[in-house]
Write a protein that holds these residues in place. Structure first.
Motif, PDB file in Angstrom:
ATOM      1  N   HIS A  55       0.861  -1.184   0.000  1.00 21.18           N
ATOM      2  CA  HIS A  55       0.000   0.000   0.000  1.00 21.18           C
ATOM      3  C   HIS A  55       0.895   1.231   0.000  1.00 21.18           C
ATOM      4  O   HIS A  55       1.651   1.467   0.942  1.00 21.18           O
ATOM      5  N   VAL A  56       0.825   2.029  -1.060  1.00 22.74           N
ATOM      6  CA  VAL A  56       1.673   3.211  -1.202  1.00 22.74           C
ATOM      7  C   VAL A  56       0.807   4.460  -1.139  1.00 22.74           C
ATOM      8  O   VAL A  56      -0.187   4.580  -1.858  1.00 22.74           O
ATOM      9  N   ALA A  57       1.183   5.374  -0.268  1.00 24.33           N
ATOM     10  CA  ALA A  57       0.527   6.686  -0.194  1.00 24.33           C
ATOM     11  C   ALA A  57       1.553   7.744  -0.569  1.00 24.33           C
ATOM     12  O   ALA A  57       2.765   7.525  -0.459  1.00 24.33           O
ATOM     13  N   TYR A  58       1.064   8.889  -1.010  1.00 27.87           N
ATOM     14  CA  TYR A  58       1.951   9.963  -1.453  1.00 27.87           C
ATOM     15  C   TYR A  58       1.930  11.153  -0.513  1.00 27.87           C
ATOM     16  O   TYR A  58       2.411  12.225  -0.846  1.00 27.87           O
ATOM     17  N   GLY A  59       1.369  10.997   0.665  1.00 26.68           N
ATOM     18  CA  GLY A  59       1.387  12.081   1.629  1.00 26.68           C
ATOM     19  C   GLY A  59       0.136  12.928   1.598  1.00 26.68           C
ATOM     20  O   GLY A  59      -0.906  12.529   1.086  1.00 26.68           O
TER      21      GLY A  59
END
Length: 696
Positions: A437-441
């Motif tokens: 799971h990747v979030a970009y802030g």
């Protein structure tokens, strides 16, 4: 606010522009201290060459970001007040004045000191005109075989408009005589070709120990063989030049449907931004300089004529020659006994918090913390922030391998880390492809905090472990940047880390934290409160002290608080590597403030904030500098050290650096810096060398 002058109280306006150093000029002063290392014979010869290259690359980025911003302000005719009161026009004039003298000094140390010293060591950068006939023939053959096929000459005439000149590319402006008229062509030096071509015919140096290394700059080889590119024409002359462009970009994050795609689109334009600076060789006639400036839409004051060579950042390539004897020997960072003797890093943490100081302490335990969690069947979750991780990252590899049905892996990849956007996009896509799971802030904020949280099943319950750092999760930079790593299983800090990740990846509006100070939520308020505590202590007659170590100090509100602390009698010691807008030593305002900058073999990158003295001292580490961007426009974390042994260790490091007489420069009230040297009869104190032999 009152201050004392000559026994009388007087009111002082702590917002007075005269109390502040201009941010841009302070940065230029820092780069002077970097270049000063090239003169310093304590450093090995190729390390001194590296400092010239670093100073050049620093200056390139300064023009790409800071100068371009000032030029945009001038073009927009919008006032942009700064604490020191200088207008954008005034700042640009001072920057150009400083840069001309700085670039002259770069060439002075190179030509007068470093290149002759390299020749004495058998490394000879030979001008093409001084080559032997056989060497010229060898280079011509290599030109025809390896260089000619990839060159693309571009004519400039009514049928061929002025071409785009990409950012920081090396170019030849070729003057051709064609049937009685003069025409121009541009030739880009391909980046796929080594800047320094090594001649194969090497001879032994007189001492008979090493073969001589003879190098020629590729642009000279191309210039000497231009007839191959323009057959039937007369090449009258050629001149080398380089253009610096605006490399900053602004993303309207709240309007972007896909932040990753929006940044990718903007990156395409980085090499096509507005021209900011033109660097030409002194040999180029004035009329051609003006012609280039007009076509590049650049003002005259932004044209720099310098002796060859230009593009000094490429001199970093010389560091990779087979001459380890002219470099610092590799260091052997230690791994603390607490980690080496434990069965696992989590079991070591359970025995007590662990503090590492890189590069004196190995970065390997940080990598192992993530790798072990990835392989541990009892680990249920790994959450981590990534800002600048570098190439071939073992941290990313571990995170990729951790993803399975039992382990939740969540990674915050900061896509807007300047000049690291492309690798970060690559890492984000790679992690997503593995199910991470990747979030970009958060919209409008950069995530600069350094946090890794591991949740592990132990016995009948769950236990959390957290790593907090002052530097990036990058093993390469950890070898040359000084930074702290801190491992703990303290329930309060671990709960704060969980809340921070919920804030970053979800819609949490968490504003209360047990122990962490988090920007932009609680950090500014928390730092101001801690400063006020020392002010109140001093006013009450108690011993009060503030000691901070950071990269930059620019925030006006924080600076005013430090001025008030000085006026109250608080002793303030600041170790600021780079930009410092505070003026120390001003009577009635900052006579109790001392500012020191450490510039040496290692890049001082750690952030430390100490309040008080002795047993009452509070000591915090974190990711944030005291700048408006860090306090208001970034997600940052600052955390306290719980154990006395760790506080003693960090205090020793601070005291060593405040006593340094090898790498230290002290700031004067006018914003200039004086290099510190031992007093008569005293020995040189090199804090970095001492920590190499005894990290504590």
């Amino acid at each position: 606010m009152t201050g004392t002058m000559g026994g009388e109280e007087r009111k002082v306006n702590l917002s007075d522009p005269s109390l502040y150093v201009n941010r841009e000029l302070s940065w230029l002063s820092f780069n002077e201290r970097v270049l000063a290392q090239a003169w310093d014979e304590r450093h090995p010869l190729l390390e001194r060459v590296r400092f010239v290259a670093i100073s050049a690359t620093n200056l390139d980025e300064f023009f790409m970001i800071r100068v371009s911003g000032l030029q945009q302000q001038v073009a927009a005719e919008l006032p942009n007040p700064v604490p020191d009161g200088m207008t954008p026009e005034e700042q640009l004039a001072r920057i150009h004045e400083h840069t001309r003298s700085f670039m002259a000094e770069q060439r002075e140390v190179l030509e007068r000191v470093l290149l002759p010293a390299l020749r004495r060591e058998g490394i000879n950068l030979v001008p093409y005109a001084r080559l032997r006939k056989a060497e010229k023939q060898e280079l011509k053959e290599r030109f025809v075989r390896d260089i000619f096929p990839v060159l693309t000459p571009l004519a400039i005439d009514p049928a061929h408009p002025f071409p785009h000149i990409s950012n920081l590319s090396l170019n030849l402006l070729v003057v051709i005589e064609d049937e009685g008229r003069r025409v121009m062509a541009r030739l880009k030096v391909p980046t796929t070709i080594d800047r320094f071509m090594r001649l194969s015919g090497e001879e032994l140096v007189q001492n008979g120990r090493r073969p001589e290394i003879r190098l020629v700059r590729v642009e000279e080889v191309i210039a000497a063989n231009l007839e191959e590119l323009f057959p039937g024409k007369k090449v009258a002359a050629s001149y080398v030049f380089q253009v610096t462009r605006n490399a900053d970009f602004v993303i309207e994050e709240d309007e972007a449907a896909d932040l990753l795609q929006a940044i990718e689109d903007e990156l395409e334009g980085r090499w096509f931004g507005q021209s900011v600076r033109l660097v030409v060789t002194e040999e180029m006639p004035e009329e051609l300089r003006e012609w280039l400036a007009i076509n590049l839409r650049i003002d005259r004051q932004s044209v720099y004529a310098v002796p060859e060579p230009i593009g000094l950042g490429d001199f970093d390539k010389l560091v990779h020659l087979e001459r380890a004897d002219l470099l610092y020997p590799p260091i052997a960072p230690r791994v603390p006994d607490a980690i080496r003797s434990a069965s696992s890093i989590t079991s070591a943490i359970r025995q007590g918090d662990i503090l590492l100081y890189h590069p004196y302490d190995s970065f390997a335990p940080v990598v192992e913390f993530v790798r072990a969690a990835a392989e541990d069947p009892n680990v249920l979750a790994i959450k981590q922030t990534l800002y600048r991780v570098g190439a071939n990252s073992p941290i990313v590899e571990a995170l990729e391998s951790a993803r399975d049905e039992q382990t939740q892996v969540a990674v915050l990849v900061e896509l807007k880390a300047r000049f690291d956007e492309e690798p970060n996009i690559t890492w984000a896509r790679q992690l997503e492809a593995r199910g991470v799971h990747v979030a970009y802030g958060l919209v409008g904020l950069k995530t600069h905090a350094k946090v890794c949280l591991v949740v592990r099943r132990e016995g009948q319950g769950l236990r959390r472990y957290v790593h907090l750092g002052t530097g990036n999760y990058n093993p390469s930079t950890a070898r040359v940047y000084t930074d702290f790593s801190y491992f703990t299983d303290d329930p309060g800090l671990c709960e704060d880390a969980s809340d921070l990740f919920n804030y970053l990846t979800g819609y949490s509006s968490q504003r209360e934290y047990n122990t962490l100070l988090v920007a932009p939520l609680t950090l500014r308020e928390g730092m101001m409160r801690l400063v006020e505590e020392q002010i109140e202590r001093a006013r009450g007659g108690g011993a009060a002290r503030i000691t901070w170590k950071m990269n930059s100090l620019t925030d006006p509100q924080i600076i005013e608080a430090l001025y008030r602390a000085s006026q109250a009698g608080v002793r303030v010691d600041l170790i600021v590597r780079g930009i410092c807008c505070l003026r120390p030593g001003i009577e009635g305002v900052s006579e109790n403030i001392r500012v020191v900058s450490i510039v040496g073999r290692f890049l001082e990158h750690a952030r430390v904030f100490a309040f008080g003295e002795g047993e009452d001292e509070k000591l915090l580490l974190g990711s944030a500098d005291m700048m408006q961007r860090n306090l208001d426009r970034r997600v940052e974390q600052v955390f306290p050290l719980r154990e006395e042994r760790h506080r003693r260790r960090v205090r020793r490091i601070l005291d060593l650096q405040l006593s340094d007489t090898a790498n230290a420069w002290e700031m004067r009230p006018d914003g200039t810096f004086k290099r510190l040297r031992p007093g008569e009869g005293e020995e040189l104190l090199d804090s970095q060398a001492i920590l190499l032999s005894d990290p504590g």
